[in-house]
Scaffold this active site. Structure first.
Site, PDB file in Angstrom:
ATOM      1  N   SER A 162       1.694   5.389  -7.750  1.00  0.00           N
ATOM      2  CA  SER A 162       0.842   4.279  -8.194  1.00  0.00           C
ATOM      3  C   SER A 162      -0.433   4.276  -7.364  1.00  0.00           C
ATOM      4  O   SER A 162      -0.813   5.320  -6.803  1.00  0.00           O
ATOM      5  CB  SER A 162       1.615   2.960  -8.069  1.00  0.00           C
ATOM      6  OG  SER A 162       0.930   1.917  -8.734  1.00  0.00           O
ATOM      7  N   ASN A 163      -1.101   3.163  -7.267  1.00  0.00           N
ATOM      8  CA  ASN A 163      -2.329   3.078  -6.479  1.00  0.00           C
ATOM      9  C   ASN A 163      -2.473   1.663  -5.919  1.00  0.00           C
ATOM     10  O   ASN A 163      -1.608   0.817  -6.133  1.00  0.00           O
ATOM     11  CB  ASN A 163      -3.545   3.490  -7.323  1.00  0.00           C
ATOM     12  CG  ASN A 163      -3.688   2.587  -8.533  1.00  0.00           C
ATOM     13  OD1 ASN A 163      -3.936   1.405  -8.417  1.00  0.00           O
ATOM     14  ND2 ASN A 163      -3.472   3.155  -9.722  1.00  0.00           N
ATOM     15  N   ARG A 164      -3.581   1.413  -5.244  1.00  0.00           N
ATOM     16  CA  ARG A 164      -3.725   0.178  -4.458  1.00  0.00           C
ATOM     17  C   ARG A 164      -4.196  -1.032  -5.257  1.00  0.00           C
ATOM     18  O   ARG A 164      -4.443  -2.089  -4.679  1.00  0.00           O
ATOM     19  CB  ARG A 164      -4.722   0.438  -3.325  1.00  0.00           C
ATOM     20  CG  ARG A 164      -4.208   1.371  -2.256  1.00  0.00           C
ATOM     21  CD  ARG A 164      -5.334   1.738  -1.294  1.00  0.00           C
ATOM     22  NE  ARG A 164      -6.062   0.575  -0.831  1.00  0.00           N
ATOM     23  CZ  ARG A 164      -7.331   0.600  -0.417  1.00  0.00           C
ATOM     24  NH1 ARG A 164      -8.004   1.725  -0.413  1.00  0.00           N
ATOM     25  NH2 ARG A 164      -7.915  -0.496  -0.008  1.00  0.00           N
ATOM     26  N   SER A 165      -4.350  -0.920  -6.569  1.00  0.00           N
ATOM     27  CA  SER A 165      -4.922  -2.052  -7.321  1.00  0.00           C
ATOM     28  C   SER A 165      -4.040  -3.299  -7.216  1.00  0.00           C
ATOM     29  O   SER A 165      -2.837  -3.266  -7.504  1.00  0.00           O
ATOM     30  CB  SER A 165      -5.098  -1.671  -8.785  1.00  0.00           C
ATOM     31  OG  SER A 165      -5.530  -2.803  -9.522  1.00  0.00           O
ATOM     32  N   ALA A 193      -6.512   0.174 -12.924  1.00  0.00           N
ATOM     33  CA  ALA A 193      -6.537   1.467 -12.232  1.00  0.00           C
ATOM     34  C   ALA A 193      -5.365   2.282 -12.792  1.00  0.00           C
ATOM     35  O   ALA A 193      -4.225   2.142 -12.337  1.00  0.00           O
ATOM     36  CB  ALA A 193      -6.416   1.266 -10.731  1.00  0.00           C
TER      37      ALA A 193
END
Ligand code: PMT
Length: 212
Positions: free
Chosen positions: A21-24, A89
């Site tokens: 995943s990512n930091r959003s 994101a």
């Protein structure tokens, strides 16, 4: 207007307990949805997994998990909509194979093979018609050039470039530093401001582009 907003990250599962995943945090997209509601628009929010509450007054809230879920939800949501603002994101890649049971420590692969996810904006903009499409560009260098290339490739009416390495900009924080990049090559660089304030400016841009 009926405005669709996407927000948050997507999750791409490796096995039932692990994902890429990512930091959003969802803050930017939720602020856009809130600004659209406050401006009196019928607003649909399609969101990846986040831990902030949805704004009050939405016409619909559609929770999704993966990029492919988000594409399917947005395909439905943009039918009959006037505009799409894509602040999510989206993970560009997912594991080539997701294991249906937990992978045990001893059998962890040395590498995880990846395959590309669909480009949601590029896919939706093929049937865009007169709808207004606004994207974001999360960049770590040469933000405007990167954003301009994405704007052309995804056939957008406006892209909001943010250099996510700058303090006070991008992921997780309550503020952002953005540049509007338009199809005619013109740019408008905005100072540091709250995500709520930037969101109001984006909604005003959507209204102007739609001729409202
Ligand atoms: O959620 P926050 O913590 O508040 O953080 C805000 C933010 C940094 C997530 C936000 O400001 C932002 O930049 N959102 C876009 C993130 C992103 O995926 O940027 P990108 O440059 O990789 O993608 C360009 C555009 O294409 C984006 O509108 C994105 O939603 C879209 N995209 C990306 C990949 C993909 N497979 N399909 C897409 O449609």
């Amino acid at each position: 207007m009926r405005i669709v907003v996407s927000a948050g990250p997507t999750r791409e599962f490796v096995d039932p307990v692990r994902f890429l995943s990512n930091r959003s945090s969802g803050k930017m997209g939720y602020a856009v949805a809130q600004a659209a509601v406050e401006a009196g628009h019928e607003t649909v929010l399609v969101s990846g997994p986040v831990s902030i509450p949805a704004p009050r007054g939405l016409a619909a809230f559609v929770p999704v998990v993966s990029a492919r879920d988000m594409l399917a939800a947005l395909r439905k949501a943009v039918k009959g909509a006037d505009a799409l603002v894509m602040a999510a994101a989206v993970a560009d890649f997912r594991p080539a194979r997701a294991c249906r049971r937990k992978i045990h420590k001893g059998e962890m692969p040395g590498a995880i093979a990846l395959k590309p996810n669909p480009d949601i904006l590029a896919a939706l903009s093929r049937g865009k018609g007169r709808r207004v499409f606004v994207g974001f560009a999360a960049e770590t260098e040469r933000a405007e050039a990167g954003a301009a290339a994405k704007l052309r490739r995804k056939k957008l009416d406006l892209i909001v470039a943010n250099d996510v390495t700058r303090p006070g900009a991008g992921f997780e924080v309550d503020t952002n530093i953005a540049t509007f990049v338009r199809p005619d090559g013109s740019t408008e660089t905005l100072p540091l401001m709250s995500k709520a304030e930037l969101a109001r400016k984006i909604v005003a841009q959507v209204e102007a582009l739609a001729g409202v």
